[in-house]
Scaffold this active site. Structure first.
Site, PDB file in Angstrom:
ATOM      1  N   ILE A  86       0.867  -1.171   0.000  1.00 13.65           N
ATOM      2  CA  ILE A  86       0.000   0.000   0.000  1.00 13.65           C
ATOM      3  C   ILE A  86       0.908   1.225   0.000  1.00 13.65           C
ATOM      4  O   ILE A  86       1.881   1.297   0.741  1.00 13.65           O
ATOM      5  CB  ILE A  86      -0.964  -0.017   1.213  1.00 13.65           C
ATOM      6  CG1 ILE A  86      -1.913   1.173   1.154  1.00 13.65           C
ATOM      7  CG2 ILE A  86      -0.230  -0.069   2.530  1.00 13.65           C
ATOM      8  CD1 ILE A  86      -3.016   1.130   2.201  1.00 13.65           C
ATOM      9  N   GLY A  87       0.641   2.151  -0.904  1.00 12.50           N
ATOM     10  CA  GLY A  87       1.454   3.351  -1.003  1.00 12.50           C
ATOM     11  C   GLY A  87       2.666   3.228  -1.914  1.00 12.50           C
ATOM     12  O   GLY A  87       3.435   4.176  -2.047  1.00 12.50           O
ATOM     13  N   ALA A  88       2.844   2.082  -2.566  1.00 10.16           N
ATOM     14  CA  ALA A  88       4.022   1.882  -3.417  1.00 10.16           C
ATOM     15  C   ALA A  88       3.904   2.583  -4.769  1.00 10.16           C
ATOM     16  O   ALA A  88       4.903   2.778  -5.452  1.00 10.16           O
ATOM     17  CB  ALA A  88       4.281   0.392  -3.634  1.00 10.16           C
ATOM     18  N   LYS A 126       1.109   1.724  -7.090  1.00  9.94           N
ATOM     19  CA  LYS A 126       0.451   0.834  -8.056  1.00  9.94           C
ATOM     20  C   LYS A 126      -0.587   1.559  -8.911  1.00  9.94           C
ATOM     21  O   LYS A 126      -0.596   1.432 -10.124  1.00  9.94           O
ATOM     22  CB  LYS A 126      -0.233  -0.331  -7.321  1.00  9.94           C
ATOM     23  CG  LYS A 126       0.680  -1.251  -6.576  1.00  9.94           C
ATOM     24  CD  LYS A 126      -0.087  -2.327  -5.823  1.00  9.94           C
ATOM     25  CE  LYS A 126      -1.107  -1.801  -4.847  1.00  9.94           C
ATOM     26  NZ  LYS A 126      -0.572  -1.015  -3.726  1.00  9.94           N
ATOM     27  N   GLN A 162     -11.202 -10.292   3.233  1.00  7.83           N
ATOM     28  CA  GLN A 162     -10.480 -11.112   2.268  1.00  7.83           C
ATOM     29  C   GLN A 162     -11.411 -11.716   1.224  1.00  7.83           C
ATOM     30  O   GLN A 162     -11.070 -11.769   0.041  1.00  7.83           O
ATOM     31  CB  GLN A 162      -9.678 -12.208   2.978  1.00  7.83           C
ATOM     32  CG  GLN A 162      -8.489 -11.686   3.745  1.00  7.83           C
ATOM     33  CD  GLN A 162      -7.550 -10.892   2.854  1.00  7.83           C
ATOM     34  OE1 GLN A 162      -7.060 -11.358   1.845  1.00  7.83           O
ATOM     35  NE2 GLN A 162      -7.314  -9.652   3.231  1.00  7.83           N
ATOM     36  N   ASP A 181      -4.502  -3.078 -11.416  1.00  9.10           N
ATOM     37  CA  ASP A 181      -3.942  -2.587 -10.163  1.00  9.10           C
ATOM     38  C   ASP A 181      -4.290  -3.604  -9.080  1.00  9.10           C
ATOM     39  O   ASP A 181      -5.409  -3.630  -8.594  1.00  9.10           O
ATOM     40  CB  ASP A 181      -4.541  -1.211  -9.866  1.00  9.10           C
ATOM     41  CG  ASP A 181      -4.167  -0.644  -8.512  1.00  9.10           C
ATOM     42  OD1 ASP A 181      -3.461  -1.312  -7.743  1.00  9.10           O
ATOM     43  OD2 ASP A 181      -4.608   0.473  -8.212  1.00  9.10           O
TER      44      ASP A 181
END
Length: 152
Positions: free
Chosen positions: A17-19, A21, A62, A86
């Site tokens: 998260i936050g990379a 994508k 999930q 994504d």
């Protein structure tokens, strides 16, 4: 698409998260003219509850992600033009669900049920042609997450 025709080239984008994508998916889609499929975050009815009580909502979250990503994969595989997704369902099944189980936030019963469903779904769809994995240092990820200003 006929049984003999080849499906469109399909790329999955993975990472923390936050990379970046979503941004990479957007930029590549615009520059290459490819269709983009994005991770369902805003419309997720479990995300806020999950962050408030991970043990209670891990399974629900999930299964929601698995269902949404599977539906997205089906749309991807039916596409006639190259596309980007994504986040794929592989991250949930191979990273997130096992980690939640190992941390004690997903019971053995729920994890076994989730794995059975995940593995069944995998038999029905081929994997992406490529998966691009993004990473960044933890301090950068945290800075980007905070900049989103989401309550959860």
């Amino acid at each position: 698409m006929s049984a003999t025709s080849k499906r469109a080239f399909y790329v999955g984008v993975s990472g923390n998260i936050g990379a970046g994508k979503t941004r990479l998916t957007q930029v590549l889609s615009e520059r290459l003219g490819w269709e983009a499929f994005y991770e369902p975050v805003v419309d997720n009815p479990y995300l806020e509850d999950f962050y408030a009580d991970m043990g209670r909502y891990s399974f629900h979250l999930q299964v929601f992600f698995l269902s949404e990503r599977f539906k997205a994969m089906q749309r991807c595989l039916a596409a006639e033009a190259p596309l980007l997704q994504d986040r794929t369902l592989y991250e949930d099944g191979e990273i997130f669900a096992p980690t939640l189980h190992e941390l004690g936030m997903l019971s053995a019963r729920d994890y076994a049920n989730y794995r059975a469903l995940y593995e069944t779904l995998l038999t029905t769809v081929p994997p992406p042609d490529r998966i691009l994995h993004l990473s960044a240092p933890p301090e950068v990820l945290l800075e980007r997450i905070r900049a989103r200003d989401r309550a959860y």
